[in-house]
Design a protein around this motif. Structure first.
Motif, PDB file in Angstrom:
ATOM      1  N   GLY A   1       0.799  -1.217   0.000  1.00  0.00           N
ATOM      2  CA  GLY A   1       0.000   0.000   0.000  1.00  0.00           C
ATOM      3  C   GLY A   1       0.830   1.264   0.000  1.00  0.00           C
ATOM      4  N   GLU A   2       2.147   1.141  -0.280  1.00  0.00           N
ATOM      5  CA  GLU A   2       3.065   2.283  -0.255  1.00  0.00           C
ATOM      6  C   GLU A   2       3.066   2.970   1.105  1.00  0.00           C
ATOM      7  OE1 GLU A   2       2.289   4.797  -3.609  1.00  0.00           O
ATOM      8  OE2 GLU A   2       3.047   3.312  -5.040  1.00  0.00           O
ATOM      9  N   LEU A   3       2.978   2.153   2.152  1.00  0.00           N
ATOM     10  CA  LEU A   3       3.089   2.623   3.531  1.00  0.00           C
ATOM     11  C   LEU A   3       4.397   2.104   4.104  1.00  0.00           C
ATOM     12  CD1 LEU A   3      -0.567   1.780   4.598  1.00  0.00           C
ATOM     13  CD2 LEU A   3       0.335   4.044   4.007  1.00  0.00           C
ATOM     14  N   PHE A   4       4.739   2.569   5.298  1.00  0.00           N
ATOM     15  CA  PHE A   4       5.953   2.063   5.930  1.00  0.00           C
ATOM     16  C   PHE A   4       5.739   1.907   7.426  1.00  0.00           C
ATOM     17  CE2 PHE A   4       6.465   6.680   6.145  1.00  0.00           C
ATOM     18  CZ  PHE A   4       6.927   6.877   7.431  1.00  0.00           C
ATOM     19  N   SER A   5       6.621   1.137   8.032  1.00  0.00           N
ATOM     20  CA  SER A   5       6.642   0.944   9.482  1.00  0.00           C
ATOM     21  C   SER A   5       8.021   1.294  10.015  1.00  0.00           C
ATOM     22  CB  SER A   5       6.319  -0.509   9.850  1.00  0.00           C
ATOM     23  OG  SER A   5       4.993  -0.843   9.547  1.00  0.00           O
ATOM     24  N   PHE A   6       8.060   1.811  11.238  1.00  0.00           N
ATOM     25  CA  PHE A   6       9.331   2.016  11.931  1.00  0.00           C
ATOM     26  C   PHE A   6       9.759   0.685  12.549  1.00  0.00           C
ATOM     27  CE2 PHE A   6       7.388   6.352  12.521  1.00  0.00           C
ATOM     28  CZ  PHE A   6       8.199   6.990  11.598  1.00  0.00           C
ATOM     29  N   CYS A   7      11.024   0.376  12.416  1.00  0.00           N
ATOM     30  CA  CYS A   7      11.528  -0.918  12.893  1.00  0.00           C
ATOM     31  C   CYS A   7      12.889  -0.733  13.556  1.00  0.00           C
ATOM     32  CB  CYS A   7      11.632  -1.888  11.713  1.00  0.00           C
ATOM     33  SG  CYS A   7      12.297  -3.512  12.131  1.00  0.00           S
ATOM     34  N   THR A   8      12.969  -1.010  14.846  1.00  0.00           N
ATOM     35  CA  THR A   8      14.226  -0.905  15.580  1.00  0.00           C
ATOM     36  C   THR A   8      14.998  -2.216  15.481  1.00  0.00           C
ATOM     37  OG1 THR A   8      13.290   0.680  17.137  1.00  0.00           O
ATOM     38  CG2 THR A   8      15.255  -0.481  17.845  1.00  0.00           C
ATOM     39  N   LEU A   9      16.298  -2.102  15.186  1.00  0.00           N
ATOM     40  CA  LEU A   9      17.159  -3.268  15.049  1.00  0.00           C
ATOM     41  C   LEU A   9      18.219  -3.210  16.138  1.00  0.00           C
ATOM     42  CD1 LEU A   9      17.683  -3.103  11.161  1.00  0.00           C
ATOM     43  CD2 LEU A   9      15.869  -4.276  12.440  1.00  0.00           C
ATOM     44  N   PRO A  10      18.137  -4.062  17.158  1.00  0.00           N
ATOM     45  CA  PRO A  10      19.123  -4.029  18.238  1.00  0.00           C
ATOM     46  C   PRO A  10      20.540  -4.166  17.693  1.00  0.00           C
ATOM     47  CG  PRO A  10      17.289  -5.432  18.829  1.00  0.00           C
ATOM     48  CD  PRO A  10      17.113  -5.098  17.377  1.00  0.00           C
ATOM     49  N   TYR A  11      21.392  -3.211  18.040  1.00  0.00           N
ATOM     50  CA  TYR A  11      22.756  -3.218  17.496  1.00  0.00           C
ATOM     51  C   TYR A  11      23.609  -4.264  18.183  1.00  0.00           C
ATOM     52  CZ  TYR A  11      27.503  -1.913  16.337  1.00  0.00           C
ATOM     53  OH  TYR A  11      28.803  -1.952  15.911  1.00  0.00           O
ATOM     54  N   ASP A  12      24.384  -4.981  17.382  1.00  0.00           N
ATOM     55  CA  ASP A  12      25.369  -5.932  17.867  1.00  0.00           C
ATOM     56  C   ASP A  12      26.575  -5.779  16.959  1.00  0.00           C
ATOM     57  OD1 ASP A  12      26.942  -8.312  18.391  1.00  0.00           O
ATOM     58  OD2 ASP A  12      25.150  -9.203  19.273  1.00  0.00           O
ATOM     59  N   GLU A  13      27.755  -5.597  17.535  1.00  0.00           N
ATOM     60  CA  GLU A  13      28.947  -5.421  16.710  1.00  0.00           C
ATOM     61  C   GLU A  13      29.234  -6.649  15.862  1.00  0.00           C
ATOM     62  OE1 GLU A  13      33.605  -4.458  17.487  1.00  0.00           O
ATOM     63  OE2 GLU A  13      32.141  -3.082  18.374  1.00  0.00           O
ATOM     64  N   ASP A  14      28.808  -7.812  16.339  1.00  0.00           N
ATOM     65  CA  ASP A  14      28.962  -9.035  15.560  1.00  0.00           C
ATOM     66  C   ASP A  14      27.929  -9.033  14.433  1.00  0.00           C
ATOM     67  OD1 ASP A  14      27.981 -12.025  15.077  1.00  0.00           O
ATOM     68  OD2 ASP A  14      30.096 -12.080  15.670  1.00  0.00           O
ATOM     69  N   PHE A  15      28.385  -8.983  13.191  1.00  0.00           N
ATOM     70  CA  PHE A  15      27.455  -8.852  12.076  1.00  0.00           C
ATOM     71  C   PHE A  15      26.548 -10.060  11.922  1.00  0.00           C
ATOM     72  CE2 PHE A  15      26.404  -9.487   7.558  1.00  0.00           C
ATOM     73  CZ  PHE A  15      25.580  -8.388   7.395  1.00  0.00           C
ATOM     74  N   GLU A  16      27.038 -11.253  12.172  1.00  0.00           N
ATOM     75  CA  GLU A  16      26.206 -12.448  12.011  1.00  0.00           C
ATOM     76  C   GLU A  16      24.984 -12.383  12.916  1.00  0.00           C
ATOM     77  OE1 GLU A  16      26.530 -14.679   9.789  1.00  0.00           O
ATOM     78  OE2 GLU A  16      28.534 -14.271   9.016  1.00  0.00           O
ATOM     79  N   ARG A  17      25.208 -12.051  14.191  1.00  0.00           N
ATOM     80  CA  ARG A  17      24.081 -11.965  15.131  1.00  0.00           C
ATOM     81  C   ARG A  17      23.156 -10.819  14.755  1.00  0.00           C
ATOM     82  NH1 ARG A  17      28.184 -13.146  19.138  1.00  0.00           N
ATOM     83  NH2 ARG A  17      28.346 -10.919  19.599  1.00  0.00           N
ATOM     84  N   PHE A  18      23.752  -9.674  14.405  1.00  0.00           N
ATOM     85  CA  PHE A  18      22.929  -8.518  14.023  1.00  0.00           C
ATOM     86  C   PHE A  18      22.069  -8.854  12.811  1.00  0.00           C
ATOM     87  CE2 PHE A  18      22.288  -4.796  11.328  1.00  0.00           C
ATOM     88  CZ  PHE A  18      21.646  -3.945  12.205  1.00  0.00           C
TER      89      PHE A  18
END
Length: 216
Positions: free
Chosen positions: A95-112
């Motif tokens: 529908g050309e809408l969006f959502s805000f999405c928080t991504l918990p930061y982790d320095e390890d890229f695999e886990r992030f």
């Protein structure tokens, strides 16, 4: 103060005068847009069939966390500094809408990457603007305009009271002179962040992109 938060002593703060000057303005923000070469990052991610968006967000969050002023926030009459801040992105949904999405930061890229992919999928299926992280200030607000390139960008911000969360935006990249040039914008509260701090952020972004094969 909660865990992972340091309150700055304004009486002894070296930049107290700068803070008071810009905190007193109706619009205390400034923004910069710089082209960065994302070619090494895109190649490293494509070689592993990984998401460019998730890889770029990780690089931007890692660079921002390396600059202390990007972790500082204004809370009422106080200034605090988080030990870690987390990217909060916009996710396009039907529908050309969006959502805000928080991504918990982790320095390890695999886990992030693993946790980010799950949260992005949930946000894409959400029917709410606020998929997660609606009421925090330990964030970095990020958004993408992959349809267009740009040379400037102004983010919407609340002014009463002013918001001190840095805003970051990027646009469509294009091959030019052997580079994959992408516009990258930063908008920040001048009471906390100066041009030199934004320059350090860009320098760190370029360093991380250049070393993408090793850090991802």
């Amino acid at each position: 103060m909660g865990e992972g938060i340091r309150r700055i002593d304004l009486e002894d703060w070296a930049r107290r005068e700068q803070y008071e000057l810009y905190a007193g303005l109706d619009f205390p923000y400034f923004g910069l847009t710089v082209e960065v070469d994302v070619g090494p990052l895109r190649r490293a991610l494509r070689n592993r069939s990984l998401s460019f968006t998730i890889g770029l967000v990780h690089v931007l969050a890692r660079a921002a966390n390396a600059v202390p002023s990007f972790r500082q926030r204004i809370r009422g009459d106080a200034v605090i500094e988080h030990a870690v801040v987390h990217p909060a992105i916009t996710v396009l949904r039907p529908g050309e809408l969006f959502s805000f999405c928080t991504l918990p930061y982790d320095e390890d890229f695999e886990r992030f990457s693993e946790h980010a992919a799950e949260r992005i999928d949930r946000a894409r299926a959400s029917k709410s603007l606020y998929a997660s992280g609606a009421d925090q200030d330990d964030l970095l607000f990020m958004t993408a305009l992959p349809w267009i390139s740009f040379s400037g960008f102004v983010h919407p911000v609340p002014l009463d009271p002013p918001d001190s969360v840095p805003r970051i935006a990027w646009g469509r990249f294009a091959e030019r002179d052997g580079r994959l040039a992408m516009p990258l914008n930063v908008q920040a509260h001048h009471g906390l962040i100066d041009g030199i701090h934004v320059a350090r952020f860009y320098e760190r972004v370029e360093e991380l992109i250049g070393d993408a094969g090793a850090i991802l």
